[in-house]
Write an enzyme that holds these catalytic residues in place. Structure first.
Site, PDB file in Angstrom:
ATOM      1  N   HIS A  10      -3.282  -5.281   1.564  1.00 19.91           N
ATOM      2  CA  HIS A  10      -2.565  -5.312   2.900  1.00 19.91           C
ATOM      3  C   HIS A  10      -2.621  -6.859   3.571  1.00 19.91           C
ATOM      4  O   HIS A  10      -3.390  -7.478   3.939  1.00 19.91           O
ATOM      5  CB  HIS A  10      -3.350  -4.893   3.996  1.00 19.91           C
ATOM      6  CG  HIS A  10      -2.948  -3.373   3.942  1.00 19.91           C
ATOM      7  ND1 HIS A  10      -2.142  -2.628   4.659  1.00 19.91           N
ATOM      8  CD2 HIS A  10      -3.763  -2.208   3.298  1.00 19.91           C
ATOM      9  CE1 HIS A  10      -2.329  -1.390   4.499  1.00 19.91           C
ATOM     10  NE2 HIS A  10      -3.193  -1.047   3.816  1.00 19.91           N
ATOM     11  N   CYS A  54       0.775  -1.055  -0.037  1.00 17.99           N
ATOM     12  CA  CYS A  54       0.078   0.259  -0.012  1.00 17.99           C
ATOM     13  C   CYS A  54       0.794   1.221   0.007  1.00 17.99           C
ATOM     14  O   CYS A  54       1.416   1.436  -1.075  1.00 17.99           O
ATOM     15  CB  CYS A  54      -1.091   0.013   1.145  1.00 17.99           C
ATOM     16  SG  CYS A  54      -2.438   1.127   0.895  1.00 17.99           S
ATOM     17  N   GLU A  97      -0.720  -8.369   5.318  1.00 18.70           N
ATOM     18  CA  GLU A  97      -0.281  -8.691   6.745  1.00 18.70           C
ATOM     19  C   GLU A  97      -1.618  -8.617   7.604  1.00 18.70           C
ATOM     20  O   GLU A  97      -1.628  -8.814   8.847  1.00 18.70           O
ATOM     21  CB  GLU A  97       0.548  -7.500   7.236  1.00 18.70           C
ATOM     22  CG  GLU A  97       0.062  -6.241   7.298  1.00 18.70           C
ATOM     23  CD  GLU A  97      -0.167  -5.295   6.158  1.00 18.70           C
ATOM     24  OE1 GLU A  97      -0.141  -5.785   5.029  1.00 18.70           O
ATOM     25  OE2 GLU A  97      -0.448  -4.202   6.223  1.00 18.70           O
TER      26      GLU A  97
HETATM   27  N1  GLN Z   1      -3.826   6.246   1.324  1.00 16.87           N
HETATM   28  C1  GLN Z   1      -2.522   6.104   1.671  1.00 16.87           C
HETATM   29  C2  GLN Z   1      -1.521   6.995   0.759  1.00 16.87           C
HETATM   30  O1  GLN Z   1      -1.827   7.393   0.016  1.00 16.87           O
HETATM   31  C3  GLN Z   1      -2.135   4.576   1.682  1.00 16.87           C
HETATM   32  C4  GLN Z   1      -3.171   3.977   2.153  1.00 16.87           C
HETATM   33  C5  GLN Z   1      -2.621   2.536   3.086  1.00 16.87           C
HETATM   34  O2  GLN Z   1      -1.252   2.252   3.068  1.00 16.87           O
HETATM   35  N2  GLN Z   1      -3.320   1.744   3.395  1.00 16.87           N
HETATM   36  O3  GLN Z   1      -0.507   6.949   1.318  1.00 16.87           O
END
Ligand code: GLN
Length: 189
Positions: free
Chosen positions: A169, A79, A171
Site C-alpha cells: 500500500h 493490493c 498510499e
Molecule cells: N486480502 C484482500 C483480498 O484478498 C486484499 C487486502 C488489501 O487490499 N489490503 O482482496
C-alpha cells in the site's frame, strides 16, 4: 490530467490524498455514470477484492473499466487492485479483470504475518517503504510482465504495458514516488 480513483470500497481516500499532495486532479468512480467523465488514468485501491469485483458487476461498471484498461488506459493497482487485474487467482473463479497475465495468491502471508512493513528495492525508483495488509503476492508471471519488486523472493510489484500493480500500500506511506511514477506514465501516455 485527471486520475479516476475507484471508490466503491477500501482505501481509496488515501490515494486521493496522495494525488492532492502531488497536485493531480482526481475524480471518484462510484457508479456507472461516473465512467462517462473524461479521465486519463485509473487507480484501483486496496480493500476486499471479492467485494469490489461483485460491486463492479452489480453496478454495471465492470465491462467498461475492463475495456478502458485493455485499450491502454494507465492503471495503478494496489493490493486488492492487483488481485482484480490478475488473469488467474489461485483457487478462485469470479470477477476479476484479468488484464495482466499472472497468477496471484491471496492472503498469502498467513494469519500471523498478515500485516507487516518493510523496505525494499523498486526497479527504477530505489528503496521504498512497503506496507502489507493481508496482502497477495504474484506466484507466476506470464509473457511480457516485468517484475518491479520482490520481498523474500516473492513478487510484490509488476508492470505490464499500461498497468502497474503492487501487493502493498504505497498510499499509506509518506513516500509519493510510486504515485509520481504513475503520474508520469499518465502524462506520457
Ligand atoms: N486480502 C484482500 C483480498 O484478498 C486484499 C487486502 C488489501 O487490499 N489490503 O482482496
Amino acid at each position: 490530467m485527471t486520475v479516476a480513483v475507484l471508490a466503491l470500497q477500501g482505501a481509496f481516500a488515501e490515494h486521493e490524498n496522495v494525488l492532492k499532495r502531488l497536485g493531480v486532479d482526481c475524480i471518484e468512480l462510484r457508479q456507472a455514470k461516473d465512467l462517462e467523465t473524461p479521465y486519463d488514468g485509473i487507480i484501483l485501491p486496496g480493500g476486499e477484492s471479492t467485494v469490489q469485483g461483485k460491486l463492479l458487476k452489480e453496478l454495471g461498471m465492470f465491462d467498461t473499466i475492463k475495456e478502458q484498461i485493455e485499450n491502454g488506459m494507465p492503471v495503478l493497482a494496489t493490493c486488492a487492485g492487483l488481485i482484480l487485474l490478475a488473469s488467474e487467482v489461485e483457487g478462485q473463479e469470479g470477477c476479476h479483470f484479468g488484464t495482466i497475465p499472472m497468477c496471484v495468491r491471496r492472503n498469502a502471508y498467513g494469519r500471523q504475518l498478515g500485516s507487516f512493513r518493510t523496505v525494499a528495492e523498486l526497479k527504477g525508483v530505489g528503496e521504498v517503504p512497503m506496507t502489507f495488509i493481508r496482502a497477495p503476492y504474484v506466484a507466476e508471471t506470464g509473457d511480457g510482465v516485468e517484475v518491479l519488486a520482490t520481498v523474500d523472493g516473492k513478487i510484490v510489484g509488476v508492470q505490464y504495458k499500461n498497468q502497474m500493480a503492487f501487493a502493498f500500500h504505497p498510499e499509506l506511506d509518506n513516500d509519493t514516488r510510486i504515485h509520481e511514477k504513475f503520474a508520469a506514465m499518465v502524462r506520457d501516455k
